[in-house]
Design a protein around this motif. Sequence first.
Motif, short mmCIF file in Angstrom:
data_model
loop_
_atom_site.label_atom_id
_atom_site.label_comp_id
_atom_site.label_asym_id
_atom_site.label_seq_id
_atom_site.Cartn_x
_atom_site.Cartn_y
_atom_site.Cartn_z
N TRP A 80 -6.84 5.44 -5.84
CA TRP A 80 -7.71 4.88 -4.80
C TRP A 80 -9.00 4.36 -5.43
CZ3 TRP A 80 -7.59 4.05 0.47
CH2 TRP A 80 -8.82 3.88 1.12
N TYR A 81 -9.57 5.15 -6.31
CA TYR A 81 -10.83 4.77 -6.95
C TYR A 81 -10.60 3.73 -8.05
CZ TYR A 81 -12.44 8.75 -4.29
OH TYR A 81 -12.72 9.60 -3.25
N ASN A 82 -9.45 3.78 -8.70
CA ASN A 82 -9.12 2.74 -9.68
C ASN A 82 -9.07 1.37 -9.02
OD1 ASN A 82 -8.82 4.73 -11.65
ND2 ASN A 82 -6.60 4.83 -11.46
N ASN A 83 -8.44 1.31 -7.85
CA ASN A 83 -8.34 0.05 -7.12
C ASN A 83 -9.72 -0.51 -6.79
OD1 ASN A 83 -5.53 -0.15 -6.99
ND2 ASN A 83 -5.38 0.98 -5.07
N ILE A 84 -10.60 0.38 -6.35
CA ILE A 84 -11.95 -0.05 -5.96
C ILE A 84 -12.73 -0.53 -7.17
CG2 ILE A 84 -14.17 0.76 -5.08
CD1 ILE A 84 -12.54 2.68 -3.24
N ALA A 85 -12.67 0.22 -8.25
CA ALA A 85 -13.41 -0.15 -9.47
C ALA A 85 -12.91 -1.48 -10.02
CB ALA A 85 -13.27 0.94 -10.52
N PHE A 86 -11.60 -1.67 -10.00
CA PHE A 86 -11.06 -2.94 -10.48
C PHE A 86 -11.52 -4.10 -9.61
CE2 PHE A 86 -8.08 -6.40 -10.14
CZ PHE A 86 -7.94 -6.78 -11.47
N ARG A 87 -11.40 -3.95 -8.29
CA ARG A 87 -11.80 -5.04 -7.40
C ARG A 87 -13.26 -5.41 -7.59
NH1 ARG A 87 -14.77 -5.27 -3.38
NH2 ARG A 87 -14.80 -3.01 -3.02
N GLU A 88 -14.13 -4.42 -7.68
CA GLU A 88 -15.56 -4.69 -7.85
C GLU A 88 -15.82 -5.47 -9.14
OE1 GLU A 88 -17.43 -0.82 -5.47
OE2 GLU A 88 -17.33 -0.83 -7.66
N ALA A 89 -15.19 -5.05 -10.23
CA ALA A 89 -15.40 -5.72 -11.51
C ALA A 89 -14.82 -7.12 -11.52
CB ALA A 89 -14.79 -4.88 -12.63
N ALA A 90 -13.64 -7.28 -10.94
CA ALA A 90 -12.99 -8.60 -10.92
C ALA A 90 -13.78 -9.58 -10.07
CB ALA A 90 -11.56 -8.47 -10.39
N GLU A 91 -14.22 -9.14 -8.91
CA GLU A 91 -15.00 -10.03 -8.03
C GLU A 91 -16.34 -10.39 -8.67
OE1 GLU A 91 -15.19 -8.09 -4.25
OE2 GLU A 91 -13.14 -8.69 -3.69
N LYS A 92 -16.90 -9.48 -9.42
CA LYS A 92 -18.14 -9.77 -10.13
C LYS A 92 -17.95 -10.90 -11.12
CE LYS A 92 -21.75 -7.51 -12.91
NZ LYS A 92 -22.18 -6.24 -13.54
#
Length: 398
Positions: free
Chosen positions: A89-101
């Motif tokens: 769950w947290y991996n998904n969030i961390a990835f999305r935040e970094a990718a969108e950045k």
Amino acid sequence: MLKFEQNIRGNVALGINPLGCKQEVLNQIDYVKNKGTYQGPKKVLIIGASSSYGLATRINLAFGAGADTIGVSFEKGPKNERNLGTAGWYNNIAFREAAEKDGLIAKNFVQDAFSHESKQEVIDYIKSEFGGKVDLVVYSLASGRRTDPDTGETYSSSIKAIGEPVVGPNINMQKQEFYTETLDPATDQEIHDTVKVMGGEDWQLWMEALKEADVLADEVLTTNYSYLGTELNHDYYGGGTLGRAKADCDEKADNINELLTDINGKALIVVATAVTTKASSVIPFFPVYCIGLYKVMAEKGTHETTIMHQDRIYREMIYGDKPEYDEVGRLRPDSWELDSDTQAKTKELILKLNEENFNSELTAYDIFYKEFSNLSGFMVDNYVDQEVTLEELKALKY
């Protein structure tokens, strides 16, 4: 403020550190960025994207090849202080935040990937918001249970031998024990059910649905990860129920290749190397093989974590100029593991192990345990302890 404690039952991680999970994702991103960019796919669907192979693949393709990605996974968010959800769950969030950045699309679908409804939701998103087509589909789903979307029947997999029992050494990380385990042979029903869960049936269903919806680009590639292993683990892996499931993936790859003929698409089985995952940690005897293998490969400079392995697979082999295929067309990045000298030294080392030395400097137990801990956000490099509340975790959006 929350306190995160590593809690292990047997070889299963129960506790998680959400902030450590985020740092581990960032570490993997840094690894890929430090290797530079390469020419690869631009619109990617990853089925089973939240941890291990799937997560590492997604990170590599996004930050190495600049790909927009869709990730499908079944994870759970925080409920209370004793149930903070799953690491994925947290991996998904961390990835999305970094990718969108970095200006990339990173859509997370957190739901049952086996269902027809999930397939349709992903297809609708590809058509409406993802450019209409994908040029790579990665199937990296690992689950112990699967409900057939047509019959509603639920199947459970069994990690067992076939024919005769297997007896060998295993490790209990919770108790720090080295012990002898007996793996019973599977029944015909257990073999059948394991193939239904871990074989290639759902991969083929995904590709049929995507093809019918016309969301696959010309020359689309789809990959599925396999593992064949060696004589040291054949009796309980390649010769067991897991091996039957992997063989089914080979068969389904042939079906998918036929399905994709008119768009010049390709289904590729990638025979990966032994790495530390939540699944590999609970396979009987496999941890002992890993602590021997990792020691030998670390000394040779060939040991890889999941991100190192996936980066090599896509950067150098699939989209690079160093592919290695076997006689039936499978990609073989496991050649480093299968090196004859590596296998001979691994066998020699394993035969020396006992309850007194299995976690000593003789082996790579420290490497295996650290990589296992990293999966849940513990023992993570560059991690700095921080304060966070349950409310703050609940406010995170996948």
